[in-house]
Design a protein around this motif. Structure first.
Motif, PDB file in Angstrom:
ATOM      1  N   PRO A 187      56.291  43.305  40.676  1.00 20.20           N
ATOM      2  CA  PRO A 187      55.445  43.702  41.801  1.00 20.20           C
ATOM      3  C   PRO A 187      56.100  44.778  42.673  1.00 20.20           C
ATOM      4  CG  PRO A 187      55.401  41.323  41.545  1.00 20.20           C
ATOM      5  CD  PRO A 187      56.461  41.834  40.609  1.00 20.20           C
ATOM      6  N   GLY A 188      57.419  44.738  42.787  1.00 13.71           N
ATOM      7  CA  GLY A 188      58.121  45.756  43.558  1.00 13.71           C
ATOM      8  C   GLY A 188      57.973  47.128  42.945  1.00 13.71           C
ATOM      9  N   HIS A 189      58.031  47.197  41.623  1.00 13.38           N
ATOM     10  CA  HIS A 189      57.833  48.482  40.952  1.00 13.38           C
ATOM     11  C   HIS A 189      56.396  48.981  41.127  1.00 13.38           C
ATOM     12  CE1 HIS A 189      61.742  48.016  39.016  1.00 13.38           C
ATOM     13  NE2 HIS A 189      61.598  49.238  38.540  1.00 13.38           N
ATOM     14  N   VAL A 190      55.434  48.075  41.014  1.00 14.68           N
ATOM     15  CA  VAL A 190      54.039  48.467  41.198  1.00 14.68           C
ATOM     16  C   VAL A 190      53.830  49.043  42.591  1.00 14.68           C
ATOM     17  CG1 VAL A 190      51.673  47.601  41.341  1.00 14.68           C
ATOM     18  CG2 VAL A 190      53.172  46.822  39.495  1.00 14.68           C
ATOM     19  N   ALA A 191      54.480  48.445  43.592  1.00  8.78           N
ATOM     20  CA  ALA A 191      54.315  48.879  44.968  1.00  8.78           C
ATOM     21  C   ALA A 191      55.111  50.137  45.293  1.00  8.78           C
ATOM     22  CB  ALA A 191      54.730  47.760  45.924  1.00  8.78           C
ATOM     23  N   THR A 192      56.038  50.522  44.407  1.00  9.94           N
ATOM     24  CA  THR A 192      56.958  51.611  44.739  1.00  9.94           C
ATOM     25  C   THR A 192      56.812  52.851  43.867  1.00  9.94           C
ATOM     26  OG1 THR A 192      58.600  49.997  45.499  1.00  9.94           O
ATOM     27  CG2 THR A 192      59.400  52.223  45.021  1.00  9.94           C
ATOM     28  N   ILE A 193      56.743  52.693  42.548  1.00 11.34           N
ATOM     29  CA  ILE A 193      56.973  53.827  41.656  1.00 11.34           C
ATOM     30  C   ILE A 193      55.871  54.880  41.722  1.00 11.34           C
ATOM     31  CG2 ILE A 193      57.429  54.552  39.295  1.00 11.34           C
ATOM     32  CD1 ILE A 193      59.685  52.949  40.621  1.00 11.34           C
ATOM     33  N   GLU A 194      54.616  54.504  41.502  1.00  9.02           N
ATOM     34  CA  GLU A 194      53.551  55.521  41.590  1.00  9.02           C
ATOM     35  C   GLU A 194      53.358  56.009  43.027  1.00  9.02           C
ATOM     36  OE1 GLU A 194      48.969  56.420  40.194  1.00  9.02           O
ATOM     37  OE2 GLU A 194      49.557  54.360  40.638  1.00  9.02           O
ATOM     38  N   PRO A 195      53.357  55.129  44.044  1.00  6.70           N
ATOM     39  CA  PRO A 195      53.282  55.638  45.417  1.00  6.70           C
ATOM     40  C   PRO A 195      54.408  56.610  45.755  1.00  6.70           C
ATOM     41  CG  PRO A 195      52.777  53.300  45.394  1.00  6.70           C
ATOM     42  CD  PRO A 195      53.269  53.648  44.019  1.00  6.70           C
ATOM     43  N   ALA A 196      55.614  56.338  45.237  1.00  7.61           N
ATOM     44  CA  ALA A 196      56.732  57.262  45.470  1.00  7.61           C
ATOM     45  C   ALA A 196      56.468  58.611  44.813  1.00  7.61           C
ATOM     46  CB  ALA A 196      58.028  56.669  44.945  1.00  7.61           C
ATOM     47  N   ALA A 197      55.901  58.600  43.611  1.00  6.98           N
ATOM     48  CA  ALA A 197      55.592  59.854  42.922  1.00  6.98           C
ATOM     49  C   ALA A 197      54.645  60.699  43.765  1.00  6.98           C
ATOM     50  CB  ALA A 197      54.975  59.563  41.552  1.00  6.98           C
ATOM     51  N   LYS A 198      53.620  60.081  44.315  1.00 13.85           N
ATOM     52  CA  LYS A 198      52.647  60.823  45.123  1.00 13.85           C
ATOM     53  C   LYS A 198      53.268  61.307  46.426  1.00 13.85           C
ATOM     54  CE  LYS A 198      48.626  58.604  43.066  1.00 13.85           C
ATOM     55  NZ  LYS A 198      47.453  57.725  43.255  1.00 13.85           N
ATOM     56  N   SER A 199      54.144  60.496  47.015  1.00 14.03           N
ATOM     57  CA  SER A 199      54.813  60.896  48.247  1.00 14.03           C
ATOM     58  C   SER A 199      55.787  62.037  48.003  1.00 14.03           C
ATOM     59  CB  SER A 199      55.554  59.697  48.844  1.00 14.03           C
ATOM     60  OG  SER A 199      56.284  60.063  49.998  1.00 14.03           O
ATOM     61  N   LEU A 200      56.525  61.976  46.901  1.00  9.66           N
ATOM     62  CA  LEU A 200      57.455  63.047  46.565  1.00  9.66           C
ATOM     63  C   LEU A 200      56.730  64.376  46.416  1.00  9.66           C
ATOM     64  CD1 LEU A 200      59.607  61.080  43.971  1.00  9.66           C
ATOM     65  CD2 LEU A 200      60.529  62.139  46.048  1.00  9.66           C
ATOM     66  N   VAL A 201      55.646  64.371  45.668  1.00  7.77           N
ATOM     67  CA  VAL A 201      54.895  65.603  45.448  1.00  7.77           C
ATOM     68  C   VAL A 201      54.287  66.105  46.757  1.00  7.77           C
ATOM     69  CG1 VAL A 201      52.868  66.592  44.307  1.00  7.77           C
ATOM     70  CG2 VAL A 201      54.469  65.162  43.010  1.00  7.77           C
ATOM     71  N   ALA A 202      53.722  65.194  47.553  1.00  8.12           N
ATOM     72  CA  ALA A 202      53.116  65.597  48.819  1.00  8.12           C
ATOM     73  C   ALA A 202      54.160  66.212  49.749  1.00  8.12           C
ATOM     74  CB  ALA A 202      52.455  64.397  49.495  1.00  8.12           C
ATOM     75  N   GLY A 203      55.347  65.594  49.802  1.00  6.12           N
ATOM     76  CA  GLY A 203      56.403  66.133  50.652  1.00  6.12           C
ATOM     77  C   GLY A 203      56.878  67.493  50.185  1.00  6.12           C
ATOM     78  N   LEU A 204      57.052  67.649  48.889  1.00  5.06           N
ATOM     79  CA  LEU A 204      57.531  68.923  48.351  1.00  5.06           C
ATOM     80  C   LEU A 204      56.493  70.025  48.534  1.00  5.06           C
ATOM     81  CD1 LEU A 204      59.332  67.766  45.082  1.00  5.06           C
ATOM     82  CD2 LEU A 204      60.364  68.494  47.241  1.00  5.06           C
ATOM     83  N   ARG A 205      55.218  69.672  48.457  1.00 11.31           N
ATOM     84  CA  ARG A 205      54.182  70.681  48.622  1.00 11.31           C
ATOM     85  C   ARG A 205      54.227  71.321  50.006  1.00 11.31           C
ATOM     86  NH1 ARG A 205      49.430  67.505  45.233  1.00 11.31           N
ATOM     87  NH2 ARG A 205      49.710  68.709  43.299  1.00 11.31           N
ATOM     88  N   THR A 206      54.678  70.584  51.008  1.00  8.69           N
ATOM     89  CA  THR A 206      54.748  71.163  52.352  1.00  8.69           C
ATOM     90  C   THR A 206      55.821  72.244  52.451  1.00  8.69           C
ATOM     91  OG1 THR A 206      56.365  69.582  53.250  1.00  8.69           O
ATOM     92  CG2 THR A 206      54.041  68.946  53.324  1.00  8.69           C
ATOM     93  N   LEU A 207      56.731  72.290  51.483  1.00 14.44           N
ATOM     94  CA  LEU A 207      57.804  73.292  51.485  1.00 14.44           C
ATOM     95  C   LEU A 207      57.416  74.558  50.745  1.00 14.44           C
ATOM     96  CD1 LEU A 207      60.879  70.959  50.841  1.00 14.44           C
ATOM     97  CD2 LEU A 207      59.950  71.747  53.039  1.00 14.44           C
ATOM     98  N   GLY A 208      56.251  74.553  50.092  1.00 10.05           N
ATOM     99  CA  GLY A 208      55.766  75.747  49.409  1.00 10.05           C
ATOM    100  C   GLY A 208      56.712  76.230  48.332  1.00 10.05           C
ATOM    101  N   ASP A 209      56.910  77.533  48.278  1.00  9.17           N
ATOM    102  CA  ASP A 209      57.745  78.126  47.235  1.00  9.17           C
ATOM    103  C   ASP A 209      59.216  77.745  47.373  1.00  9.17           C
ATOM    104  OD1 ASP A 209      55.525  79.352  46.183  1.00  9.17           O
ATOM    105  OD2 ASP A 209      55.893  81.284  47.154  1.00  9.17           O
ATOM    106  N   ALA A 210      59.600  77.231  48.540  1.00 13.41           N
ATOM    107  CA  ALA A 210      60.990  76.836  48.759  1.00 13.41           C
ATOM    108  C   ALA A 210      61.282  75.417  48.285  1.00 13.41           C
ATOM    109  CB  ALA A 210      61.344  76.956  50.242  1.00 13.41           C
TER     110      ALA A 210
END
Length: 216
Positions: A78-101
């Motif tokens: 259950p910990g993986h279910v609550a963490t792994i895919e949500p983390a993937a979406k958060s990582l991408v969302a955070g990186l997108r705010t940095l644009g080309d950098a």
């Protein structure tokens, strides 16, 4: 040398990635929940706190870095279910705010979605316990999400069917979506050699925009 931030740097796999990167002379920021639990010290090491499930925290950690590594797990199923895919979406969302950098993203994946010689996937194996299936499918769901992402430079590294602490040999084989097995049918990699493969990918990118796997 690269500047690297590692989420989950005090875990079984993350700690080995951390050590491998430091041993090769990279500048590393370890991103952990409790800095007191990180026992590694090194002139090239900075320790900070961060929340992988918060895109703003991801962006703050990643800003100015060359590479962002996620070695975060979830403990039980259950910990993986609550963490792994949500983390993937958060990582991408955070990186997108940095644009080309935005730095390159390299994430620790799972073996469950790898294809076996008979055409089935590892998670189709009969008799797997429910908690393990949850872990496998959590990583599989994250991978499917990454495969929809074209504006972030990402790589996802699946281990062999068995990964555990062991010896650093510096030798390994890679594939893309197929489970790698030895002559006796086993599929294994030490956490140390997994870290070698991941840092090799940092230094010599071969798998941007795809999943790959490593085993003996």
């Amino acid at each position: 040398m690269s500047t690297i931030a590692i989420f989950g740097a005090n875990g079984t796999i993350g700690s080995r990635i951390l050590q491998e990167a430091l041993d090769r002379g990279h500048q590393v920021t370890a991103v952990v929940r409790d800095p007191a639990k990180l026992t590694t010290s090194h002139p090239n090491l900075t320790v900070t706190t961060g929340d992988i499930l918060d895109p703003a925290s991801v962006a703050a950690v990643a800003k100015g870095k060359d590479i962002l590594v996620s070695a975060v797990g979830g403990g039980d199923g259950p910990g993986h279910v609550a963490t792994i895919e949500p983390a993937a979406k958060s990582l991408v969302a955070g990186l997108r705010t940095l644009g080309d950098a935005a730095p390159r993203l390299i994430t620790v994946g799972g073996a469950g979605s790898l294809r076996k010689a008979d055409g089935t996937q590892v998670w189709d194996t009969e008799g797997l316990p429910e908690f393990l299936l949850q872990i496998m499918h959590a990583h599989g769901d994250a991978l499917e999400y990454y495969r929809t992402v074209s504006d972030i430079r990402w790589s996802n590294l699946s281990p062999a069917a068995t990964i555990e602490p062991g010896e650093r040999t510096g030798s390994y084989r890679t594939a893309v979506d197929d489970l790698l097995t030895a002559a006796d049918g086993s599929s294994r990699i030490s956490a140390e050699d997994y870290a070698v493969a991941l840092v090799d990918e940092i230094e010599r990118p071969q798998h941007t925009g795809e999943r790959f796997t490593v085993a003996y």
